[in-house]
Enzyme design. Structure first.
Site, PDB file in Angstrom:
ATOM      1  N   GLU A 286       0.826  -1.206   0.000  1.00 63.22           N
ATOM      2  CA  GLU A 286       0.000   0.000   0.000  1.00 63.22           C
ATOM      3  C   GLU A 286       0.860   1.257   0.000  1.00 63.22           C
ATOM      4  O   GLU A 286       1.980   1.260   0.514  1.00 63.22           O
ATOM      5  CB  GLU A 286      -0.939   0.071   1.218  1.00 63.22           C
ATOM      6  CG  GLU A 286      -2.264  -0.631   1.036  1.00 63.22           C
ATOM      7  CD  GLU A 286      -2.266  -2.008   1.656  1.00 63.22           C
ATOM      8  OE1 GLU A 286      -3.277  -2.717   1.519  1.00 63.22           O
ATOM      9  OE2 GLU A 286      -1.251  -2.380   2.268  1.00 63.22           O
ATOM     10  N   THR A 287       0.278   2.301  -0.578  1.00 57.98           N
ATOM     11  CA  THR A 287       0.818   3.654  -0.488  1.00 57.98           C
ATOM     12  C   THR A 287      -0.299   4.546   0.036  1.00 57.98           C
ATOM     13  O   THR A 287      -1.445   4.439  -0.403  1.00 57.98           O
ATOM     14  CB  THR A 287       1.306   4.156  -1.858  1.00 57.98           C
ATOM     15  OG1 THR A 287       2.418   3.349  -2.274  1.00 57.98           O
ATOM     16  CG2 THR A 287       1.750   5.611  -1.795  1.00 57.98           C
TER      17      THR A 287
END
Length: 318
Positions: free
Chosen positions: A79-80
């Site tokens: 994830e970002t």
């Protein structure tokens, strides 16, 4: 996994327009997509060689969904996190999270990473994040020179998984019912996202995990599960666990540290009646991937919210 795109609601919402004095940038000064700065942190560790890497974009006001998804895919981490609005005076921020394949409602390790990144720049204290899953408060403090963060989840809940859900997953994992710990029955647990919780008797079997990626991916999409949280309890009289989290719906084989699943797991233990008094749970994750991570989960018998604590450290520039 279905993309979550609904903005969180609040009685005191963050400003959306450039006219607000609390927004840090006006449209004329927003970064172009080609000049996006992506910070890289590893969460739930004090060692850059461990933990779960997350991207953090602190100035994402000018990015649309397609561009955020493209950035997350380029970064390649599970994830970002993107900060899409700021209220610096109130230490209040809006966050959105993207895996390389889709937007997710909540991500624990990227929340910890974002909190550490902000605290490193603006000082420690309490932060408030508006996420698609709801409001997440995060306390930050210094611990031996490193920032430690504690997120407080949305109210967690858990319910028994149906046999028709569990049996296909066991086949995809190449496990059987006899491999499961009968003291920790299969549940679907929630603390922002749904996670299937399966407890295995043998630490060796957990370490040897080798699952059918496509089959598990299809099952998780069908049921809306973010991860399958696989755990092994070290001893019946202790709350120390090893965990592994397959994450094929996010485009990665496995997560080395999953704060959202840890929060859901805290709610799961509470639902089982195992939390008679305030309890701290230690989850060791990522060890079998070569990225050891430590997550500390605090559960209270009278509070459905769960607190997850960990550190995060910057990763070397790429």
């Amino acid at each position: 996994m279905t993309s979550q795109t609904t903005s969180p609601t609040s009685s005191n919402p963050l400003p959306h327009t450039a006219e607000s004095p609390d927004i840090l940038q006006s449209p004329d000064t927003l970064p172009s997509p080609d000049s996006i700065e992506v910070l890289r942190y590893s969460a739930f560790t004090a060692d850059p060689a461990g933990g779960n890497p997350a991207g953090v974009v602190l100035d994402a006001e000018g990015l649309d969904e397609a561009r955020m998804l493209a950035v997350a895919a380029e970064v390649g981490y599970s994830e970002t996190a993107f900060v899409t609005a700021h209220d610096t005076a109130a230490r209040r921020y809006r966050l959105r999270y993207f895996s390389p394949r889709a937007e997710v409602a909540f991500c624990g390790h990227a929340t910890i990473a974002t909190a550490v990144a902000l605290a490193s720049r603006t000082g420690t204290g309490e932060l408030l994040f508006e996420t698609p899953a709801g409001e997440i408060r995060v306390g930050t403090s210094l611990d031996d020179g490193l920032v430690r963060a504690t997120l407080t989840s949305v109210p967690a809940h858990s319910h028994p998984a149906r046999d028709t859900q569990v049996e296909p997953v066991l086949r995809a994992l190449r496990w059987s019912r006899d491999d499961l710990d009968t003291g920790l029955p299969p549940h679907v647990a929630f603390a922002g996202n749904d996670h299937l919780v399966l407890a295995v008797r043998s630490r060796e079997q957990l370490a040897a995990l080798d699952y059918d990626f496509d089959a598990l991916h299809a099952l998780m999409r069908r049921h809306g599960w973010t991860t399958v949280h696989l755990v092994h309890r070290e001893a019946a009289d202790r709350f120390d666990f090893h965990a592994r989290d397959p994450f094929p719906v996010g485009g990665v084989v496995e997560d080395p540290a999953t704060g959202a699943a840890a929060a859901a797991f805290g709610g799961y233990l509470r639902a089982l009646g195992l939390v008679a008094e305030p309890l701290r749970v230690h989850i060791r994750q990522g060890e079998d991937m070569g990225r050891p991570s430590d997550l500390y989960v605090d559960v209270h018998p009278d509070d459905p919210r769960v607190r997850v604590t960990g550190q995060a450290v910057p990763l070397p520039a790429q």
